[in-house]
Design a protein around this motif. Sequence first.
Motif, PDB file in Angstrom:
ATOM      1  N   ASP A  37       0.827  -1.211   0.000  1.00 33.64           N
ATOM      2  CA  ASP A  37       0.000   0.000   0.000  1.00 33.64           C
ATOM      3  C   ASP A  37       0.860   1.260   0.000  1.00 33.64           C
ATOM      4  N   GLN A  38       1.939   1.255   0.776  1.00 35.33           N
ATOM      5  CA  GLN A  38       2.850   2.400   0.787  1.00 35.33           C
ATOM      6  C   GLN A  38       3.526   2.576  -0.566  1.00 35.33           C
ATOM      7  N   PHE A  39       3.865   1.458  -1.210  1.00 38.35           N
ATOM      8  CA  PHE A  39       4.509   1.538  -2.520  1.00 38.35           C
ATOM      9  C   PHE A  39       3.551   2.108  -3.561  1.00 38.35           C
ATOM     10  N   ILE A  40       2.293   1.705  -3.510  1.00 42.07           N
ATOM     11  CA  ILE A  40       1.308   2.246  -4.450  1.00 42.07           C
ATOM     12  C   ILE A  40       1.104   3.735  -4.200  1.00 42.07           C
ATOM     13  N   ALA A  41       1.017   4.140  -2.940  1.00 38.37           N
ATOM     14  CA  ALA A  41       0.861   5.565  -2.622  1.00 38.37           C
ATOM     15  C   ALA A  41       2.085   6.356  -3.081  1.00 38.37           C
ATOM     16  N   LEU A  42       3.278   5.819  -2.858  1.00 37.14           N
ATOM     17  CA  LEU A  42       4.506   6.461  -3.302  1.00 37.14           C
ATOM     18  C   LEU A  42       4.541   6.551  -4.824  1.00 37.14           C
ATOM     19  N   SER A  43       4.182   5.475  -5.501  1.00 35.82           N
ATOM     20  CA  SER A  43       4.172   5.455  -6.963  1.00 35.82           C
ATOM     21  C   SER A  43       3.172   6.460  -7.518  1.00 35.82           C
ATOM     22  N   ALA A  44       2.015   6.564  -6.892  1.00 38.18           N
ATOM     23  CA  ALA A  44       0.999   7.523  -7.336  1.00 38.18           C
ATOM     24  C   ALA A  44       1.532   8.949  -7.214  1.00 38.18           C
ATOM     25  N   ASN A  69      16.631  -6.073  -4.981  1.00 37.42           N
ATOM     26  CA  ASN A  69      17.838  -5.344  -5.360  1.00 37.42           C
ATOM     27  C   ASN A  69      18.361  -4.452  -4.240  1.00 37.42           C
ATOM     28  N   GLY A  70      17.786  -4.547  -3.052  1.00 42.57           N
ATOM     29  CA  GLY A  70      18.266  -3.762  -1.922  1.00 42.57           C
ATOM     30  C   GLY A  70      17.811  -2.317  -1.933  1.00 42.57           C
ATOM     31  N   ARG A  71      16.724  -2.003  -2.627  1.00 39.63           N
ATOM     32  CA  ARG A  71      16.237  -0.631  -2.709  1.00 39.63           C
ATOM     33  C   ARG A  71      15.191  -0.316  -1.637  1.00 39.63           C
ATOM     34  N   GLY A  72      14.934  -1.257  -0.730  1.00 41.96           N
ATOM     35  CA  GLY A  72      13.931  -1.063   0.322  1.00 41.96           C
ATOM     36  C   GLY A  72      14.162   0.161   1.183  1.00 41.96           C
ATOM     37  N   PRO A  73      15.374   0.382   1.708  1.00 43.09           N
ATOM     38  CA  PRO A  73      15.594   1.573   2.532  1.00 43.09           C
ATOM     39  C   PRO A  73      15.349   2.880   1.779  1.00 43.09           C
ATOM     40  N   ASP A  81       9.457  10.689   3.741  1.00 42.00           N
ATOM     41  CA  ASP A  81       9.912  12.076   3.633  1.00 42.00           C
ATOM     42  C   ASP A  81       9.991  12.469   2.162  1.00 42.00           C
ATOM     43  N   THR A  82       9.140  13.381   1.728  1.00 35.24           N
ATOM     44  CA  THR A  82       9.090  13.769   0.319  1.00 35.24           C
ATOM     45  C   THR A  82      10.263  14.638  -0.088  1.00 35.24           C
ATOM     46  N   GLN A  83      10.997  15.202   0.860  1.00 39.83           N
ATOM     47  CA  GLN A  83      12.095  16.111   0.543  1.00 39.83           C
ATOM     48  C   GLN A  83      13.453  15.426   0.467  1.00 39.83           C
ATOM     49  N   VAL A  84      13.523  14.153   0.841  1.00 37.58           N
ATOM     50  CA  VAL A  84      14.809  13.474   0.910  1.00 37.58           C
ATOM     51  C   VAL A  84      15.299  13.123  -0.505  1.00 37.58           C
ATOM     52  N   ASP A  85      16.603  13.193  -0.703  1.00 37.26           N
ATOM     53  CA  ASP A  85      17.205  12.840  -1.977  1.00 37.26           C
ATOM     54  C   ASP A  85      17.733  11.421  -1.862  1.00 37.26           C
ATOM     55  N   THR A  86      17.142  10.494  -2.612  1.00 36.79           N
ATOM     56  CA  THR A  86      17.557   9.093  -2.539  1.00 36.79           C
ATOM     57  C   THR A  86      18.275   8.649  -3.796  1.00 36.79           C
ATOM     58  N   GLY A  87      18.872   9.588  -4.477  1.00 35.32           N
ATOM     59  CA  GLY A  87      19.601   9.227  -5.686  1.00 35.32           C
ATOM     60  C   GLY A  87      18.658   8.869  -6.806  1.00 35.32           C
ATOM     61  N   THR A  88      18.841   7.710  -7.366  1.00 30.98           N
ATOM     62  CA  THR A  88      18.063   7.319  -8.532  1.00 30.98           C
ATOM     63  C   THR A  88      16.818   6.497  -8.209  1.00 30.98           C
ATOM     64  N   VAL A  89      16.522   6.267  -6.948  1.00 32.12           N
ATOM     65  CA  VAL A  89      15.397   5.406  -6.595  1.00 32.12           C
ATOM     66  C   VAL A  89      14.087   5.960  -7.154  1.00 32.12           C
ATOM     67  N   ALA A  90      13.828   7.248  -6.962  1.00 32.77           N
ATOM     68  CA  ALA A  90      12.580   7.844  -7.454  1.00 32.77           C
ATOM     69  C   ALA A  90      12.506   7.750  -8.974  1.00 32.77           C
ATOM     70  N   ASN A  91      13.609   8.043  -9.652  1.00 32.21           N
ATOM     71  CA  ASN A  91      13.618   7.948 -11.116  1.00 32.21           C
ATOM     72  C   ASN A  91      13.394   6.509 -11.584  1.00 32.21           C
ATOM     73  N   ASP A  92      13.964   5.555 -10.867  1.00 31.94           N
ATOM     74  CA  ASP A  92      13.792   4.148 -11.238  1.00 31.94           C
ATOM     75  C   ASP A  92      12.350   3.690 -11.061  1.00 31.94           C
ATOM     76  N   VAL A  93      11.680   4.181 -10.023  1.00 31.99           N
ATOM     77  CA  VAL A  93      10.270   3.831  -9.804  1.00 31.99           C
ATOM     78  C   VAL A  93       9.425   4.369 -10.953  1.00 31.99           C
ATOM     79  N   VAL A  94       9.624   5.623 -11.311  1.00 34.58           N
ATOM     80  CA  VAL A  94       8.847   6.225 -12.400  1.00 34.58           C
ATOM     81  C   VAL A  94       9.139   5.514 -13.724  1.00 34.58           C
ATOM     82  N   ALA A  95      10.403   5.249 -14.005  1.00 34.61           N
ATOM     83  CA  ALA A  95      10.772   4.559 -15.248  1.00 34.61           C
ATOM     84  C   ALA A  95      10.154   3.168 -15.314  1.00 34.61           C
ATOM     85  N   ALA A  96      10.126   2.459 -14.199  1.00 32.15           N
ATOM     86  CA  ALA A  96       9.551   1.113 -14.181  1.00 32.15           C
ATOM     87  C   ALA A  96       8.054   1.152 -14.442  1.00 32.15           C
TER      88      ALA A  96
END
Length: 144
Positions: A37-44, A69-73, A81-96
């Motif tokens: 559920d958190q992943f769907i909310a984050l993806s949305a 792939n160890g991307r859980g953290p 936290d919407t302001q945190v910079d997690t590198g490429t994780v956000a871009n990878d979610v959108v691309a997927a």
Amino acid sequence: MKPTVTRRSFFLGSASMAALATGLPGFAFAQDSVTADQFIALSARLTETPASSLDTTTAGKLLEAFLANGRGPGLALLATDTQVDTGTVANDVVAAWYSGVVDTQDGQALAGFTDALMWNALDFTKPFAYCGGEMGYWADPPQN
């Protein structure tokens, strides 16, 4: 020989501890993973797509691959936290979500081709072998 604590080392140590305690609360207390559920909310939020429009089966496959792939953290930090910079994780979610393809330990894998968000963005086309209507529907101009 007994170590001596100088006033300078005491203040440096205290300042360092204060910085860690106040400056990194997201990193210090973040959970290791996210729920479906958190992943769907984050993806949305990341794809700017209503959560009800995201396919739960595809979400499960994507989440499973990201966790393997160890991307859980990184996902957990993004979810809390919407302001945190997690590198490429956000871009990878959108691309997927848009491509339907996700990186796994064995290489790239298809998570959901017909449910990929690219078909919503490319409204002039549809997935291969996906029928758009009755036989001959393409002969008439689209209704406006």
